[in-house]
Design an enzyme around this catalytic site. Structure first.
Site, mmCIF file in Angstrom:
data_model
loop_
_atom_site.group_PDB
_atom_site.id
_atom_site.type_symbol
_atom_site.label_atom_id
_atom_site.label_comp_id
_atom_site.label_asym_id
_atom_site.label_seq_id
_atom_site.Cartn_x
_atom_site.Cartn_y
_atom_site.Cartn_z
ATOM 1 N N GLY A 46 -38.631 35.270 -85.453
ATOM 2 C CA GLY A 46 -38.462 36.566 -84.746
ATOM 3 C C GLY A 46 -37.261 37.513 -85.211
ATOM 4 N N GLN A 51 -29.703 42.639 -85.257
ATOM 5 C CA GLN A 51 -29.532 41.441 -86.635
ATOM 6 C C GLN A 51 -29.282 41.894 -88.074
ATOM 7 O OE1 GLN A 51 -32.768 38.255 -85.160
ATOM 8 N NE2 GLN A 51 -30.840 37.201 -85.621
ATOM 9 N N CYS A 94 -30.867 30.225 -84.535
ATOM 10 C CA CYS A 94 -30.322 31.988 -84.701
ATOM 11 C C CYS A 94 -30.280 32.112 -86.432
ATOM 12 C CB CYS A 94 -29.648 32.810 -83.985
ATOM 13 S SG CYS A 94 -29.215 34.130 -83.702
ATOM 14 N N LEU A 95 -31.074 32.730 -87.006
ATOM 15 C CA LEU A 95 -30.527 33.260 -87.669
ATOM 16 C C LEU A 95 -28.595 33.799 -88.424
ATOM 17 C CD1 LEU A 95 -33.762 34.958 -88.897
ATOM 18 C CD2 LEU A 95 -33.043 32.859 -90.040
ATOM 19 N N HIS A 136 -35.338 35.550 -76.206
ATOM 20 C CA HIS A 136 -33.960 34.980 -77.432
ATOM 21 C C HIS A 136 -34.145 36.818 -77.725
ATOM 22 C CE1 HIS A 136 -32.238 33.196 -80.855
ATOM 23 N NE2 HIS A 136 -32.643 33.877 -81.270
ATOM 24 N N GLU A 137 -35.274 37.208 -78.175
ATOM 25 C CA GLU A 137 -35.037 38.182 -79.238
ATOM 26 C C GLU A 137 -34.552 39.669 -78.416
ATOM 27 O OE1 GLU A 137 -34.763 37.717 -82.245
ATOM 28 O OE2 GLU A 137 -36.130 36.386 -82.439
ATOM 29 N N HIS A 140 -31.026 39.842 -77.925
ATOM 30 C CA HIS A 140 -30.088 40.253 -79.071
ATOM 31 C C HIS A 140 -30.251 41.447 -78.307
ATOM 32 C CE1 HIS A 140 -28.956 37.227 -81.603
ATOM 33 N NE2 HIS A 140 -30.815 36.851 -81.670
HETATM 34 O O1 GNR Z 1 -36.563 31.971 -86.627
HETATM 35 C C1 GNR Z 1 -36.318 31.791 -85.348
HETATM 36 N N1 GNR Z 1 -36.444 30.275 -85.081
HETATM 37 C C2 GNR Z 1 -36.360 30.303 -83.220
HETATM 38 C C3 GNR Z 1 -36.847 28.678 -82.551
HETATM 39 C C4 GNR Z 1 -36.859 28.718 -81.363
HETATM 40 C C5 GNR Z 1 -36.532 29.825 -80.593
HETATM 41 C C6 GNR Z 1 -35.491 30.951 -81.336
HETATM 42 C C7 GNR Z 1 -35.521 31.572 -82.526
HETATM 43 S S1 GNR Z 1 -35.775 33.456 -83.191
HETATM 44 C C8 GNR Z 1 -35.398 32.578 -85.012
HETATM 45 C C9 GNR Z 1 -35.012 33.751 -85.366
HETATM 46 C C10 GNR Z 1 -33.850 34.569 -84.428
HETATM 47 O O2 GNR Z 1 -32.472 34.856 -84.952
HETATM 48 N N2 GNR Z 1 -34.124 35.750 -83.794
HETATM 49 O O3 GNR Z 1 -33.337 36.352 -83.953
HETATM 50 NI NI NI Z 2 -31.482 35.093 -82.810
#
Ligand code: GNR
Ligand code: NI
Length: 170
Positions: A46, A51, A94-95, A136-137, A140
């Protein structure tokens, strides 16, 4: 299409509250294209526009298994309409916080409303990894990171680590 740089901690842009996408224009579609290219390259499941430094309420996601066909999905102006009382726990990453993983507890199911790239509004119920990822997104988009759900000790530790790394890179 272009791979864009992903912003990492402690960049303050990650704390911005992103603005709604007013209209799905060619520019928005181009941004989504770049987000997919950046997300697949990383690789991640995601990505929120902030980001890559764009404070707009736009998310790309692909939860397809490696063996299967890709399943690129776009969520514009997503809103959580309902969250289950029941909780689920996932090891999140999270990236924008590379190579750091921790268990996070969140509502196990959520109902979301969002607009797609054709400007059409959808409502959908999410569970499992989809529920975790969309929450999670959407976090952000509101300047919230998964480390905000950890103990102060763990959060301080990871914040400090990334502060030091940023100083070294100066
Ligand atoms: O790549 C991603 N893997 C992930 C694994 C578990 C819970 C959430 C994520 S999102 C993350 C990519 C990212 O940072 N998205 O904002
Ligand atoms: Ni993230």
């Amino acid at each position: 299409m272009a791979i864009r740089d992903i912003i990492i901690l402690p960049d303050k842009q990650l704390r911005l509250v992103s603005k709604p996408v007013e209209k799905v224009t060619a520019e928005v579609r181009k941004l989504a294209d770049d987000m997919f290219e950046t997300m697949y390259d990383a690789p991640g499941i995601g990505l929120a526009a902030i980001q890559i430094g764009v404070p707009q309420r736009l998310i790309t996601m692909d939860l397809a298994k490696k063996e299967g066909p890709p399943n690129p999905r776009v969520f514009i102006n997503p809103e959580i309409l309902w969250s289950s009382e029941e909780k689920g726990s996932y090891e999140e990453g999270c990236l924008s916080i590379p190579e750091y993983y921790e268990e996070v507890e969140r509502p196990a199911k959520v109902r979301v409303r969002f607009t797609d790239l054709d400007g059409k509004v959808h409502e959908e119920e999410a569970e499992g990894l989809f529920a975790t990822c969309i929450q999670h997104e959407i976090d952000h988009l509101n300047g919230v990171l998964f480390v905000d759900y950890l103990s102060k000790l763990k959060r301080d530790r990871v914040m400090k680590k990334f502060m030091k790394a940023a100083k070294r890179a100066e």
